[in-house]
Structures are given as C-alpha cells and as structure tokens.
Design an enzyme around this catalytic site. Structure first.
Site, mmCIF file in Angstrom:
data_model
loop_
_atom_site.group_PDB
_atom_site.id
_atom_site.type_symbol
_atom_site.label_atom_id
_atom_site.label_comp_id
_atom_site.label_asym_id
_atom_site.label_seq_id
_atom_site.Cartn_x
_atom_site.Cartn_y
_atom_site.Cartn_z
ATOM 1 N N HIS A 157 0.840 -1.206 0.000
ATOM 2 C CA HIS A 157 0.000 0.000 0.000
ATOM 3 C C HIS A 157 0.876 1.259 0.000
ATOM 4 C CE1 HIS A 157 -3.144 2.779 1.152
ATOM 5 N NE2 HIS A 157 -4.045 1.834 1.302
ATOM 6 N N GLU A 260 -0.680 1.293 -5.462
ATOM 7 C CA GLU A 260 -0.508 0.129 -4.590
ATOM 8 C C GLU A 260 -0.591 -1.152 -5.414
ATOM 9 O OE1 GLU A 260 -3.721 2.808 -2.156
ATOM 10 O OE2 GLU A 260 -3.822 0.635 -1.899
HETATM 11 O O1 TA6 Z 1 -6.152 1.191 -0.768
HETATM 12 C C1 TA6 Z 1 -7.097 2.202 -0.809
HETATM 13 C C2 TA6 Z 1 -7.964 2.076 0.425
HETATM 14 O O2 TA6 Z 1 -8.544 0.830 0.489
HETATM 15 C C3 TA6 Z 1 -8.994 3.213 0.472
HETATM 16 O O3 TA6 Z 1 -10.293 2.723 0.303
HETATM 17 C C4 TA6 Z 1 -8.772 3.853 1.832
HETATM 18 O O4 TA6 Z 1 -9.594 3.332 2.779
HETATM 19 C C5 TA6 Z 1 -7.313 3.514 2.097
HETATM 20 O O5 TA6 Z 1 -7.149 2.231 1.602
HETATM 21 C C6 TA6 Z 1 -6.837 3.678 3.506
HETATM 22 O O6 TA6 Z 1 -7.328 2.700 4.332
HETATM 23 P P1 TA6 Z 1 -7.005 2.804 5.914
HETATM 24 O O7 TA6 Z 1 -7.607 1.550 6.510
HETATM 25 O O8 TA6 Z 1 -5.502 2.834 6.046
HETATM 26 O O9 TA6 Z 1 -7.633 4.056 6.415
#
Ligand code: TA6
EC number: 5.1.3.15
Length: 285
Positions: A157, A260
């Site tokens: 991520h 990501e």
């Molecule tokens: O990877 C993108 C995502 O899934 C978004 O939907 C957003 O929620 C982000 O990840 C961050 O997630 P988090 O759980 O770290 O707040």
C-alpha cells in the site's frame, strides 16, 4: 553501518547515501531517500507507537484487502488485515557491493490470540527490502506451513511523496478495467490516471507490469516494476476524506498519491505446503 537495528525499526544505509527505514510494527517502510531527498510520504500526524496502522509509508495489507465480507473467513478481521498492525521480527540482514538487504518475518505464533482465532491457519510471511543506489525492492513471500489451504489478498500500500497531486499522472493503466469505489461503479481507463478529486480505484488484470508516476510540471517521478502482482490500486482521499482522518493532515492530500501493487480483485488460494511471492522495484524517473 549498512543496517542499524533500533528498538522499533531498522535503518538501511547504502554506501551511495541512499537510505530506508522500516518499522517492526507492520514491517512498515516509512522512508526511502535517494540523493538526500525523501520519496515516500509519511503523514505528520502518523501514529508511530504501535497503537494504530501507520499513515503513510508502505503498509502491508494481508490477508484481506479492505473489509472482508461474510461468509468469507476474513469477514471479522480488521480493515486491510492484521499484518500491518502486528509486530514483525528482523530475521536477518546483509550487504554486498550493490545492495543492502533486510528480511522481516511474521508468522501465526507472532499474531494476537484474537487474530489467530479469526484466521486459524499456520503461515509464515517473509518481507525482504533490498536497497540499492537508486532503487528499492520490496518482496513478500507467503508460506502455507499448515495442513489446510487458505485464501489471501495482499497489497504493498505504497504512499508516494509528490510535489503536487494535481500535477502528477499514473502511466500504464490505460485500457484496464477498474472498480471505482467512489462512484461505486465499474469503468474502463482511457489514457493516464490524473487526480482532480477523491480517487479510490482497483485496477485488475493489468496489461503491463511497469508503471510510472511522472511529475507533470517538473522533472522527476517514480517507476514501479512489478513481479507476481496482478492488480493496482490508486488512491487519493482529497479534501473530505482527508478531513475525516485523525492521523492525516487536512492539506496533506496535495502531497501524496497511493499507487498500490497487489492481489486484491480476487483471493489467492494457497494449498498446504505451498508458497507464493510478489514484489515491486521502485526506481526514479
Ligand atoms: O487502498 C485504498 C484504500 O482501500 C482506500 O479505500 C482507503 O480506505 C485507504 O485504503 C486507507 O485505508 P485505511 O484503513 O488505512 O484508512
């Protein structure tokens, strides 16, 4: 010293001056510097005491992307799984003329009782970070060391630090179908991806393994070379979502883009005794 192992993190330093930092909490890489310039975004409000997933860097999503859905066994796990909110071990480190390498491990004996109950499989994760003069590779290996097969999602991520979110683009996704989590619809990417508002998209079945994030208004950018990873997620929270996150500054969305790489559109099924690996090499444009 190529590797400095501090209480809560490992610091990798390359003879060229390039460096990287990895917190044992989540094996979250929080810094990658080349020519003394930071390339990875870490929120000024990120919580670094191990009480919450780190806002920024490269959090490791495993074994579920987002919130799992019943009746799937991951349904009760936290958003994005337990790997990014568990304490990993530094397994070993090495360096040669070109590369400084550190390996981190997490297995079923190191996760909390709660997550062990929710995801009762015997597994071992090995995360390898290879720092070279102008590139960094992050590789995840998943080993099913039990006698039952299991499914998993995984995602690197990555939060990239950029000059201006409205002046970058993601190249390499043109012609790929995606799920738009903002508009709750599916669509087909035409041309490069640009950020003009909240973006949260899952691109599946990629046509390429090479992606660039060039800075439009100035020299520079980053390139991602993927291996064994078939999906890419692009995310920028923009104003409203930024304001809704306590560990993220209201204006910080201007300075970051998440590109990501992982396996999130479908679960990967791993039979007992089998292993899987996926990696990305980040380099500079
Ligand atoms: O990877 C993108 C995502 O899934 C978004 O939907 C957003 O929620 C982000 O990840 C961050 O997630 P988090 O759980 O770290 O707040």
């Amino acid at each position: 010293m190529p590797i400095a192992h501090q209480s809560n993190k490992a610091v990798l330093t390359h003879p060229s001056g390039a460096s990287a930092e990895v917190y044992l909490y989540g094996a979250t890489l929080t810094s990658w510097k080349v020519a003394n310039k930071e390339r990875i975004f870490l929120s000024e409000k990120a919580i670094l005491d191990g009480s919450k997933a780190i806002r920024g860097g490269i959090p490791l999503v495993f074994p579920v992307f987002g919130k799992g859905r019943a009746p799937h066994i991951t349904a009760a796990l936290p958003q994005h799984g337990f790997a990014r909110i568990s304490l990993w071990k530094l397994l070993n480190s090495s360096d040669d003329t070109h590369t400084v390498t550190a390996e981190f491990g997490l297995d079923h004996t190191l996760i909390s009782e709660e997550y062990r109950k929710l995801w009762p499989f015997d597994f071992s994760l090995v995360y390898t970070v290879k720092l070279a003069a102008e590139t960094i590779e992050t590789q995840l290996r998943v080993h099913n060391i039990g006698d039952k097969s299991f499914d998993f999602n995984t995602l690197l991520h990555t939060y990239f630090l950029i000059p201006d979110a409205s002046k970058v683009k993601v190249v390499g996704l043109s012609g790929v179908d995606y799920v738009d989590k903002v508009l709750q619809t599916s669509a087909h990417q035409q041309g490069d991806v640009v950020i003009r508002g909240e973006v949260d998209r899952v691109y599946a079945n990629l046509k390429s393994t090479n992606f660039q994030v060039p800075y439009v208004a100035e020299q520079g950018g980053v390139q991602l070379q993927l291996k064994g990873l078939g999906d890419v997620v692009v995310w920028n929270p923009w104003t409203e979502k930024a304001a809704g996150m306590a560990d993220f500054g209201n204006e910080e969305f201007h300075k970051m883009i998440c590109v990501e790489a992982g396996q999130v559109a479908e679960f990967v099924a791993l039979a007992a005794g089998d292993s899987w690996e996926g990696s990305q090499v980040l380099s500079l444009l």
